[in-house]
Design a protein around this motif. Sequence first.
Motif, mmCIF file in Angstrom:
data_model
loop_
_atom_site.group_PDB
_atom_site.id
_atom_site.type_symbol
_atom_site.label_atom_id
_atom_site.label_comp_id
_atom_site.label_asym_id
_atom_site.label_seq_id
_atom_site.Cartn_x
_atom_site.Cartn_y
_atom_site.Cartn_z
ATOM 1 N N GLY A 84 2.619 10.908 4.126
ATOM 2 C CA GLY A 84 2.080 9.648 3.645
ATOM 3 C C GLY A 84 2.896 8.469 4.147
ATOM 4 N N ASP A 140 -2.071 0.618 -4.750
ATOM 5 C CA ASP A 140 -2.119 -0.682 -4.097
ATOM 6 C C ASP A 140 -1.638 -1.748 -5.075
ATOM 7 O OD1 ASP A 140 -3.177 0.433 -1.812
ATOM 8 O OD2 ASP A 140 -5.255 -0.056 -2.328
ATOM 9 N N GLU A 153 0.851 -1.192 0.000
ATOM 10 C CA GLU A 153 0.000 0.000 0.000
ATOM 11 C C GLU A 153 0.888 1.243 0.000
ATOM 12 O OE1 GLU A 153 -3.632 -0.664 2.843
ATOM 13 O OE2 GLU A 153 -1.885 -1.746 3.639
ATOM 14 N N SER A 170 -0.808 7.483 -4.511
ATOM 15 C CA SER A 170 -1.449 6.353 -3.849
ATOM 16 C C SER A 170 -1.547 5.195 -4.830
ATOM 17 C CB SER A 170 -2.854 6.719 -3.352
ATOM 18 O OG SER A 170 -2.794 7.667 -2.298
ATOM 19 N N ARG A 184 3.344 0.806 3.095
ATOM 20 C CA ARG A 184 3.140 -0.344 3.968
ATOM 21 C C ARG A 184 3.230 -1.638 3.171
ATOM 22 N NH1 ARG A 184 -0.762 3.405 5.568
ATOM 23 N NH2 ARG A 184 -2.338 2.424 4.227
ATOM 24 N N ASP A 198 0.339 5.079 0.315
ATOM 25 C CA ASP A 198 -0.780 5.880 0.814
ATOM 26 C C ASP A 198 -0.435 7.367 0.835
ATOM 27 O OD1 ASP A 198 -3.097 6.759 2.016
ATOM 28 O OD2 ASP A 198 -2.679 5.871 3.970
ATOM 29 N N ARG A 199 -0.807 8.063 -0.246
ATOM 30 C CA ARG A 199 -0.733 9.525 -0.344
ATOM 31 C C ARG A 199 0.647 10.072 0.022
ATOM 32 N NH1 ARG A 199 -5.983 12.721 1.557
ATOM 33 N NH2 ARG A 199 -4.927 14.145 0.115
#
Length: 261
Positions: free
Chosen positions: A65, A32, A4, A30, A68, A6-7
């Motif tokens: 951000g 995934d 992930e 962003s 992960r 994320d921003r």
Amino acid sequence: MFLEIDRITKTFRLERRRNQQELRALDDISLDVAEGEFVVICGPSGCGKSTLLRLIHGLQQPDSGEVRVRGVPVREPTLDRGMVFQHHNLMPWRTVARNVELGLEALGRPKAERTMRAGEWLAKVDLEQFATYYPAQLSGGMQQRVGLARALAVDPEMLLMDEPFGALDAQTRVVLQGELERIWEADSKTVVFITHDIEEAIFLADRVIVMSARPGRIVADIPVEAPRPRGDAWRAAPAFAELKGRIWELLQQTAVKEPVT
């Protein structure tokens, strides 16, 4: 989700003639990536593709951000994320086999296991007969295969590849694209692959992520719905040409209009 992004944003601060300037490399990215997916990131020169890969690896940290893997924030590099660079970075004083063993040594694996794993991966990249050679005795394509074997020998969860075939001639590049797909299908690693070559992206990817010029943003997420294994028939297919035209148009719209610094 396996990976992930994320921003995330990333800005570099540069010193020029005693003045400090800021260069925004990535802006609100962003993305995934599912486990076992082969994702290729394509974009104009200077758009932050390599920066994004270094953030995924943990070599750098975003300004805001988070990245992960399996829900755990990435704070530093680990051998679970294998990295293959455009330049193979082999150690010239070590044999091919000893280069492949490097990550296994870092993990403290016994010599017998290191030798076995190196031999297995050299066989998978068709270099087992060159185990006792030194990097300078190999061609550029062979050296890059050694770099790939070294990254995979430690059995990482994810493979990060930063234009690994960019310095090779066109024929060798096509051959290694096919070999990489074969290895990926057999091993099912999650792959994030950086390239500026549209045909390479379409041949390899499950999805092509197109980025804008600096500051890098994601402008398109394009699925490549072609059966595997792929080969020359896919390169000649009308759908391949259609995807190439679509991605080329997007890149033209987002091309850098100023010199890259």
